[in-house]
Every structure is written in structure tokens, then in C-alpha cells.
Design an enzyme around this catalytic site. Structure first.
Site, PDB file in Angstrom:
ATOM      1  N   LYS A  22      41.565  37.755  35.996  1.00 21.75           N
ATOM      2  CA  LYS A  22      42.697  38.335  36.551  1.00 21.75           C
ATOM      3  C   LYS A  22      42.811  37.648  38.060  1.00 21.75           C
ATOM      4  O   LYS A  22      43.832  37.286  38.561  1.00 21.75           O
ATOM      5  CB  LYS A  22      42.669  39.720  36.853  1.00 21.75           C
ATOM      6  N   ASN A  23      41.739  37.620  38.695  1.00 23.55           N
ATOM      7  CA  ASN A  23      41.575  37.539  39.908  1.00 23.55           C
ATOM      8  C   ASN A  23      41.713  35.807  40.275  1.00 23.55           C
ATOM      9  O   ASN A  23      41.810  35.082  41.189  1.00 23.55           O
ATOM     10  CB  ASN A  23      40.310  37.487  40.994  1.00 23.55           C
ATOM     11  N   CYS A 116      43.986  50.289  51.414  1.00 26.15           N
ATOM     12  CA  CYS A 116      43.731  50.320  49.909  1.00 26.15           C
ATOM     13  C   CYS A 116      42.525  51.181  49.878  1.00 26.15           C
ATOM     14  O   CYS A 116      41.788  51.259  50.682  1.00 26.15           O
ATOM     15  CB  CYS A 116      42.982  48.816  49.569  1.00 26.15           C
ATOM     16  N   ARG A 121      41.254  46.308  54.744  1.00 20.70           N
ATOM     17  CA  ARG A 121      41.698  45.074  54.289  1.00 20.70           C
ATOM     18  C   ARG A 121      42.595  44.437  55.035  1.00 20.70           C
ATOM     19  O   ARG A 121      43.794  44.160  54.591  1.00 20.70           O
ATOM     20  CB  ARG A 121      42.034  45.117  52.658  1.00 20.70           C
ATOM     21  N   ASP A 308      32.790  43.645  42.863  1.00 24.64           N
ATOM     22  CA  ASP A 308      33.522  44.177  41.971  1.00 24.64           C
ATOM     23  C   ASP A 308      32.730  44.585  40.847  1.00 24.64           C
ATOM     24  O   ASP A 308      33.184  45.410  39.702  1.00 24.64           O
ATOM     25  CB  ASP A 308      34.774  43.123  41.409  1.00 24.64           C
ATOM     26  N   ARG A 400      45.036  47.472  35.178  1.00 24.32           N
ATOM     27  CA  ARG A 400      45.302  46.637  36.051  1.00 24.32           C
ATOM     28  C   ARG A 400      44.350  45.186  35.861  1.00 24.32           C
ATOM     29  O   ARG A 400      44.467  44.228  36.270  1.00 24.32           O
ATOM     30  CB  ARG A 400      45.334  46.925  37.707  1.00 24.32           C
TER      31      ARG A 400
HETATM   32  C1  EPZ Z   1      39.665  39.308  46.310  1.00 24.34           C
HETATM   33  O1  EPZ Z   1      40.175  40.368  47.212  1.00 24.34           O
HETATM   34  C2  EPZ Z   1      39.713  39.984  44.919  1.00 24.34           C
HETATM   35  N1  EPZ Z   1      41.091  40.243  44.709  1.00 24.34           N
HETATM   36  C3  EPZ Z   1      38.970  41.374  44.994  1.00 24.34           C
HETATM   37  O2  EPZ Z   1      39.160  42.036  43.771  1.00 24.34           O
HETATM   38  C4  EPZ Z   1      37.551  41.313  45.467  1.00 24.34           C
HETATM   39  O3  EPZ Z   1      36.907  42.541  45.876  1.00 24.34           O
HETATM   40  C5  EPZ Z   1      37.524  40.422  46.945  1.00 24.34           C
HETATM   41  O4  EPZ Z   1      38.067  39.122  46.719  1.00 24.34           O
HETATM   42  C6  EPZ Z   1      36.146  40.170  47.346  1.00 24.34           C
HETATM   43  O5  EPZ Z   1      35.548  39.520  46.363  1.00 24.34           O
HETATM   44  C7  EPZ Z   1      41.559  39.256  44.093  1.00 24.34           C
HETATM   45  O6  EPZ Z   1      41.093  38.150  44.094  1.00 24.34           O
HETATM   46  C8  EPZ Z   1      43.046  39.616  43.756  1.00 24.34           C
HETATM   47  P1  EPZ Z   1      38.792  39.139  50.661  1.00 24.34           P
HETATM   48  P2  EPZ Z   1      40.548  39.963  48.789  1.00 24.34           P
HETATM   49  O7  EPZ Z   1      39.869  38.821  51.544  1.00 24.34           O
HETATM   50  O8  EPZ Z   1      40.925  38.217  48.551  1.00 24.34           O
HETATM   51  C9  EPZ Z   1      37.373  40.863  54.923  1.00 24.34           C
HETATM   52  C10 EPZ Z   1      39.397  43.561  41.897  1.00 24.34           C
HETATM   53  O9  EPZ Z   1      38.779  44.763  41.864  1.00 24.34           O
HETATM   54  N2  EPZ Z   1      39.040  40.330  55.328  1.00 24.34           N
HETATM   55  O10 EPZ Z   1      37.786  38.410  50.217  1.00 24.34           O
HETATM   56  O11 EPZ Z   1      41.535  40.460  49.128  1.00 24.34           O
HETATM   57  C11 EPZ Z   1      38.163  42.122  54.088  1.00 24.34           C
HETATM   58  O12 EPZ Z   1      38.098  43.130  54.803  1.00 24.34           O
HETATM   59  C12 EPZ Z   1      39.720  43.208  43.445  1.00 24.34           C
HETATM   60  O13 EPZ Z   1      39.560  42.830  41.142  1.00 24.34           O
HETATM   61  C13 EPZ Z   1      39.173  40.246  56.989  1.00 24.34           C
HETATM   62  O14 EPZ Z   1      38.307  40.760  57.538  1.00 24.34           O
HETATM   63  O15 EPZ Z   1      39.262  40.150  49.491  1.00 24.34           O
HETATM   64  C14 EPZ Z   1      36.997  42.323  53.073  1.00 24.34           C
HETATM   65  O16 EPZ Z   1      35.859  42.982  53.761  1.00 24.34           O
HETATM   66  C15 EPZ Z   1      39.331  44.157  44.373  1.00 24.34           C
HETATM   67  N3  EPZ Z   1      40.320  39.308  56.906  1.00 24.34           N
HETATM   68  C16 EPZ Z   1      36.436  40.639  52.885  1.00 24.34           C
HETATM   69  O17 EPZ Z   1      37.031  40.221  53.990  1.00 24.34           O
HETATM   70  C17 EPZ Z   1      41.237  38.992  56.324  1.00 24.34           C
HETATM   71  O18 EPZ Z   1      42.205  38.352  56.448  1.00 24.34           O
HETATM   72  C18 EPZ Z   1      36.581  40.090  51.667  1.00 24.34           C
HETATM   73  O19 EPZ Z   1      38.059  40.545  51.472  1.00 24.34           O
HETATM   74  C19 EPZ Z   1      40.972  39.167  54.705  1.00 24.34           C
HETATM   75  C20 EPZ Z   1      39.754  39.870  54.268  1.00 24.34           C
END
Ligand code: EPZ
Length: 433
Positions: A22-23, A116, A121, A308, A400
Site C-alpha cells: 500500500k505505502n 491523525c 503528523r 507499523d 485500508r
Molecule cells: C508513512 O507516513 C506511512 N504512510 C505510514 O504508514 C508510516 O507509519 C510512516 O511513513 C512512518 O514509517 C504512507 O506511506 C502512506 P512520516 P508518513 O512523514 O510519510 C514526522 C500505515 O499504517 N514528520 O515519515 O506520513 C511525523 O510527525 C501508515 O500504513 C514531521 O515532523 O510518515 C512522524 O513523527 C501509518 N514533519 C515522522 O516524521 C513532516 O513534515 C514520520 O512521519 C513529516 C513528518
């Protein structure tokens, strides 16, 4: 709304085929917008999130059709730069549209992703990347408005408080490939999903080096073509089935998995006493010959233990005698599954961003409520091992991210029924307020 009724205490046996990721698929759909030519995506999982993304691309004007259950054809000849709130609000991953729309149209208007349950996030790193490549970004009335009149390659550091941002890296990458000059993404995410995106972009004609590392170098080109691309297997789905095997003391073979994507997680399973055999695209888990050891794990960005899988690991730890400590470094408050596992008899306390788990010999079936995708998977794993019946509500979360979950589990000998919510016996209905 559907619910699951699970009859527990049945060791799982047999073979399960891992679906596409998915991701990985979601950013690949977005990347198809970078060209006006046709793109074919294969091995796409059949999930509600994929349907949401397809709907958004169609709303943007792309011709999009499904060739079969797991193959999509996308022809984004002429597209709009504005995505509809009604669809975007349903799925955070639609933030991945920012990079490709600005790259292709030099403009984008995408509603801000909402709150979320898994934690805070923000999208500050996405905005930083766009601005560093010369785009003007305005956040107004809940919409991210971007103009890319003077885009120029640049060096950008993408590390954040909790490590690198995955979709943030995807957005920076998808903008940089059509931005004049050289761009260097330092401290960027190196998840397998990002490597898969790089490989598809190169098929489309992009110039990228450093795939799989925390430093990507992109030389912008003026135009990209369509391509045919096969989505990588879902490492989180694969990990979830391995934990289903471990928690039921079963014997399962995973086919079509990319074993190298699960390194640290497989090490963890072996370190607590789980016996595995591994081939490049096959993993087999065996019933433990001895008592498993308590778990000490920290959820981190790749190649660390995936956040995850954290909830599902907590479910297993709930049944391992002794004291386990599971720390969450990516989403420090991602413990929505804990109160529901406690309803089933798990002994868990939360100390800042760690779950302290005193293992018990048995969990008991109970009515529980899913709060998000991975929490729902954890509750189902607990239900598979628990004594009696477990009723899991709000399983739309599960749909999802897990393709035909109950069918795959039942083929392994589980007893999981998908029922309409009206079938929830009054005696077990949870106050939904
Ligand atoms: C991706 O989300 C995945 N989703 C998430 O999977 C997964 O949990 C996450 O990466 C971490 O591995 C998809 O790929 C669609 P991040 P993403 O931005 O990209 C912080 C699932 O269950 N951050 O890497 O949104 C954020 O708060 C989902 O399949 C900032 O601070 O995650 C978090 O603590 C849930 N500023 C960390 O980085 C930003 O601009 C990682 O978030 C962006 C993120």
C-alpha cells in the site's frame, strides 16, 4: 459498518501470498501524474486507500481504469492542479500529490491533511522541501497553495524530530525530477517504498543516484514518459502474518515476500526464540520449541523495526511471560491499541513513549474497537490467540491496508467472520459514544 467475529486458540497453518505494498503504491499513483503518457501499475493491492487515490486522480482529470484486480492503467493527458477536499480528507497520503502537480503544472492546491489518531503528523518537512526548490507555499483556509514559477535544484536536509519523513521524501523527489539543476536530498527516508518510487521514476526517464541511502542526488530533466511498473511486496502485511503465526504458535509460509526488506524485524523474532527459514522471496515460521523470551524493541525509521508493526508486536508480547519493553520513536503516542488489548486481559502500562508489558499466559475474547489500521491488525492477532470470541468493531480501518485479510487468515485455519454491525450481540455491544 462491518465487524469481525473471531474464534480464537487455533494455530495457523499453511501458505499465504503477500500482496503489493500500500505505502509503495500510493506515491506511485501520484508519480504517474509527472507525465502525460500512459502508466501501467501491476501488483497493486486491492484496498480502499487505493480506490481513494484512484478517485482523486480521476477527479484531477486523469483517465484511470482497472485492468484486473491488481493492475491499473493511468493516462493523465490533461490534469487540474486542485484536489477536492471531500476525497483528500479521507486519506493523508494524498499529500503526495503536491510534488508531482507542482513539477508538472508548476502549481498545486491540496487541502491540508487533517489530524491523525496515531499522533502528531505535521507537513513542515514537505513545505521546506518545496520552498527549498524555489516554490512559493501558502497555507490558507486549510489548503496548501503552491506556485512553482522559479524552480531550481538545491541541497535539502530532510531529517526531522523523529527521523526522516517518508512521504516528505517522496514529494521532494517527485518535484526534483522535473526541476532544472541538481538536487541533493540529505537525511532523506530510505524506506523500500522510496526505493521503489526511485525505480519507477528512472523508468519514466528521471536521473537519480543513491537509491536505498539517506542521500539521493537528482539531476532534473525537462520531460518524463509513462512506464510499466510492478509494485514491491508489502513488508508490513508480511510482518503481520509472521506475528499471526507466532501468536498462535502456528507454522506459516509466506510467498512473494521481499525478505531483505524485513531484516531488523526478522532479527528481532529470532532473538526472542522464534525459528525461521528464509529464502529471497519466501519466509517460513515454525511453532516455538521453547518458551519465547520477553521483547525489547524500538520502532524507528527504516531499516529499524517498523512503527507499523509496533502494535502487532505488543499483541505478541502480551502473551510472553516476563517483562517486555516496546518503545515508539516515530509516533511517540501511537498506543491506541493498548486499552483494547487490556480489555482482553493484557497487562500493559505506558511510560512516556514505551509500552511496559508483563506477559500473561492467556488473553480472553472480548468486544474491542479498532482506532486505526495497524491497531486493528493487532486486535485481530490478539483475537486469534485469545480464549473464546473476540468482536472487533470499525474494521473499515483494516480494509485500508490489508487485502482480503479474513479470507487469507481463514485459509490458514483461522475462524474469522465478517458480519454487519447489526449482528453484534447486545450482550457484547460496546457503548460507541
Ligand atoms: C508513512 O507516513 C506511512 N504512510 C505510514 O504508514 C508510516 O507509519 C510512516 O511513513 C512512518 O514509517 C504512507 O506511506 C502512506 P512520516 P508518513 O512523514 O510519510 C514526522 C500505515 O499504517 N514528520 O515519515 O506520513 C511525523 O510527525 C501508515 O500504513 C514531521 O515532523 O510518515 C512522524 O513523527 C501509518 N514533519 C515522522 O516524521 C513532516 O513534515 C514520520 O512521519 C513529516 C513528518
Amino acid at each position: 459498518m462491518d465487524i469481525f467475529q473471531i474464534s480464537g486458540e487455533k494455530p495457523l497453518h499453511g501458505t499465504v501470498q503477500v500482496s503489493g505494498s500500500k505505502n509503495a503504491a500510493l506515491p506511485l499513483f501520484a508519480a504517474s501524474l509527472l507525465s502525460d503518457q500512459e502508466t501501467i501499475l501491476e501488483n497493486v493491492p486491492d484496498l480502499s486507500d487505493i480506490n481513494f487515490m484512484a478517485e482523486i486522480l480521476s477527479e484531477l482529470g486523469a483517465e484511470i481504469s482497472r485492468i484486473d484486480n491488481n493492475t491499473w492503467k493511468i493516462k493523465p493527458t490533461s490534469i487540474s492542479f486542485r484536489a477536492p477536499y471531500e476525497l483528500v480528507r479521507k486519506m493523508r497520503a494524498s499529500v503526495c500529490l503536491l510534488g508531482p502537480l507542482v513539477a508538472r503544472l508548476r502549481r498545486a492546491e491540496i487541502p491540508m491533511p487533517g489530524g491523525c489518531v496515531i499522533g502528531h503528523r505535521p507537513i513542515d518537512l514537505h513545505v521546506k522541501a518545496l520552498q527549498s526548490l524555489g516554490a512559493e507555499v501558502e497555507l490558507s483556509n486549510g489548503v496548501v497553495k503552491v506556485l512553482g514559477r522559479k524552480l531550481r535544484g538545491n541541497t535539502i536536509f530532510l531529517g526531522g524530530r523523529h527521523g526522516s519523513a517518508v512521504t516528505g521524501t517522496a514529494n521532494a523527489l517527485m518535484l526534483a525530477v522535473l526541476t532544472p539543476g541538481k538536487t541533493i536530498l540529505e537525511g532523506c527516508a530510505c524506506e523500500p517504498e522510496i526505493s521503489d518510487l526511485c525505480k519507477m521514476l528512472i523508468r519514466m526517464g528521471a536521473q537519480i543516484v543513491g537509491i536505498g541511502s539517506h542521500r539521493l542526488t537528482i539531476e532534473g530533466v525537462s520531460k518524463l514518459d509513462g512506464c510499466k511498473h510492478k509494485v514491491i511486496p508489502d513488508r508490513i502485511e508480511a510482518g503481520t502474518y509472521l506475528l499471526a503465526g507466532a501468536i498462535t504458535k502456528g507454522e506459516i509460509t509466506l510467498e512473494g515476500v521481499e525478505t531483505s526488506h524485513l531484516g531488523s524485524f526478522l532479527n528481532l523474532l529470532e532473538s526472542i526464540g522464534i525459528h525461521l527459514t528464509k529464502k529471497e522471496n519466501q519466509i517460513k515460521i515454525y511453532p516455538p520449541s521453547d518458551r519465547l523470551k520477553p521483547i525489547e524493541a524500538v520502532a524507528l525509521p527504516y531499516p529499524g523495526i517498523p512503527t507499523d508493526l509496533q502494535a502487532q508486536i505488543c499483541a505478541l508480547a502480551s502473551l510472553i511471560p516476563g517483562l517486555s519493553v516496546i518503545t515508539e520513536r516515530v509516533y511517540p503516542s501511537r498506543f491506541m491499541h493498548v486499552p483494547e488489548l487490556q480489555r482482553m486481559g493484557a497487562h500493559i502500562s505506558i511510560e512516556s513513549s514505551s509500552a511496559i508489558i508483563r506477559g500473561t499466559n492467556q488473553l480472553n475474547g472480548a468486544p474491542v474497537m479498532a482506532s486505526d489500521l495497524r491497531a486493528s491488525a493487532a486486535l485481530i492477532l490478539a483475537g486469534l490467540a485469545a480464549k473464546g470470541e473476540t468482536w472487533v468493531q470499525r474494521i473499515y480501518h483494516l480494509d485500508r491496508g490489508y487485502e482480503t485479510f479474513e479470507n487469507k487468515l481463514n485459509k490458514l485455519g483461522a475462524e474469522v467472520k465478517r458480519l454487519p454491525e447489526s449482528e453484534l450481540p447486545n450482550s457484547v455491544s460496546i457503548n460507541n459514544n
